[in-house]
Design an enzyme around this catalytic site. Structure first.
Site, mmCIF file in Angstrom:
data_model
loop_
_atom_site.group_PDB
_atom_site.id
_atom_site.type_symbol
_atom_site.label_atom_id
_atom_site.label_comp_id
_atom_site.label_asym_id
_atom_site.label_seq_id
_atom_site.Cartn_x
_atom_site.Cartn_y
_atom_site.Cartn_z
ATOM 1 N N LEU A 85 12.469 0.630 0.746
ATOM 2 C CA LEU A 85 13.284 1.812 0.331
ATOM 3 C C LEU A 85 13.994 2.566 1.365
ATOM 4 O O LEU A 85 15.282 2.882 1.422
ATOM 5 C CB LEU A 85 12.193 2.896 -0.344
ATOM 6 C CG LEU A 85 11.385 2.522 -1.593
ATOM 7 C CD1 LEU A 85 10.009 2.966 -1.782
ATOM 8 C CD2 LEU A 85 12.197 2.822 -2.852
ATOM 9 N N PRO A 97 0.915 -1.287 -0.182
ATOM 10 C CA PRO A 97 0.081 -0.039 0.150
ATOM 11 C C PRO A 97 0.735 1.425 0.148
ATOM 12 O O PRO A 97 1.874 1.322 0.524
ATOM 13 C CB PRO A 97 -0.840 -0.168 1.396
ATOM 14 C CG PRO A 97 0.172 -1.138 2.064
ATOM 15 C CD PRO A 97 0.623 -2.118 1.263
ATOM 16 N N ASN A 98 0.270 2.216 -0.632
ATOM 17 C CA ASN A 98 0.601 3.537 -0.726
ATOM 18 C C ASN A 98 1.978 3.862 -1.745
ATOM 19 O O ASN A 98 2.537 4.997 -1.986
ATOM 20 C CB ASN A 98 0.863 4.137 0.662
ATOM 21 C CG ASN A 98 -0.237 4.330 1.356
ATOM 22 O OD1 ASN A 98 -1.228 4.772 1.164
ATOM 23 N ND2 ASN A 98 0.029 3.681 2.520
ATOM 24 N N ARG A 111 5.039 10.816 -2.381
ATOM 25 C CA ARG A 111 4.614 10.429 -0.936
ATOM 26 C C ARG A 111 6.144 10.449 -0.112
ATOM 27 O O ARG A 111 6.970 9.805 -0.393
ATOM 28 C CB ARG A 111 4.349 9.036 -0.936
ATOM 29 C CG ARG A 111 4.306 8.547 0.484
ATOM 30 C CD ARG A 111 4.089 6.915 0.483
ATOM 31 N NE ARG A 111 3.951 6.412 1.758
ATOM 32 C CZ ARG A 111 4.386 5.338 2.057
ATOM 33 N NH1 ARG A 111 4.521 4.464 1.174
ATOM 34 N NH2 ARG A 111 4.308 4.798 3.481
HETATM 35 C C1 DQA Z 1 8.303 0.807 3.440
HETATM 36 C C2 DQA Z 1 8.573 1.128 4.961
HETATM 37 C C3 DQA Z 1 7.412 0.845 5.799
HETATM 38 O O1 DQA Z 1 7.517 0.946 7.168
HETATM 39 C C4 DQA Z 1 6.124 1.930 5.313
HETATM 40 O O2 DQA Z 1 5.061 1.464 5.990
HETATM 41 C C5 DQA Z 1 6.171 1.879 3.731
HETATM 42 C C6 DQA Z 1 7.431 1.764 2.861
HETATM 43 C C7 DQA Z 1 9.756 1.247 2.571
HETATM 44 O O3 DQA Z 1 9.878 0.937 1.382
HETATM 45 O O4 DQA Z 1 10.716 1.971 3.158
HETATM 46 O O5 DQA Z 1 4.950 1.988 3.371
HETATM 47 O O6 DQA Z 1 8.091 -0.552 3.050
#
Ligand code: DQA
Length: 149
Positions: A102, A11-12, A19
């Site tokens: 990431l 998600p997101n 973002r």
């Molecule tokens: C993430 C790190 C997670 O804690 C966060 O909720 C994300 C992105 C990253 O790629 O750094 O959505 O997975």
């Protein structure tokens, strides 16, 4: 290696680039997927890249990867910190699983320090921005080649 490496994002991550760019960078998810495809091509491999905001869809794709992929690169995003269902799905895979982030969740808020997905992952790559994905594809390829010469 005939089967592709699946690169799945949670998600997101569809809003990558806009973002919280100070944390996740300015590249879009399409840019990241292009990096993965290019890296795979140099290795003589291929990738299937997908993103969803829906936990059930992500689980369906993990189940698909069980039979259709040579390895799985997974950025579970927040589901990594919350989803036992995702962990249970991952436990059914016998292919290598490379967890990828990431950012470096271990250096952030305390609630990001628990990642259920890590319990099923062969290895974890985090903190290198968009390059984390490329490194994860490379690692997944290496592991898959070793397990199925
Ligand atoms: C993430 C790190 C997670 O804690 C966060 O909720 C994300 C992105 C990253 O790629 O750094 O959505 O997975």
């Amino acid at each position: 290696m005939t089967k592709p490496i699946y690169v799945l994002s949670g998600p997101n991550l569809n809003l990558l680039g806009v973002r919280e760019p100070e944390i996740y960078g300015r590249e879009t998810l399409d840019d990241v997927h292009a990096r993965c495809a290019a890296r795979a091509a140099t290795l003589g491999a291929s990738v299937v890249c997908r993103q969803t905001n829906h936990e059930g869809v992500l689980i369906d794709w993990v189940q698909e990867a069980r039979t259709e992929a040579s390895a799985l690169v997974l950025n579970p995003a927040a589901f990594g910190h919350t989803s036992v269902a995702l962990l249970d799905a991952l436990k059914m895979l016998s292919i290598p699983i490379v967890e990828c982030h990431l950012s470096n969740p271990a250096a952030r808020e305390s609630f990001r320090r628990t990642t259920y997905v890590s319990l099923a992952a062969t290895g974890v790559i985090s903190g290198f921005g968009a390059r984390s994905y490329e490194l994860a594809v490379e690692a997944a390829y290496g592991l898959a080649s070793k397990s199925k010469p």
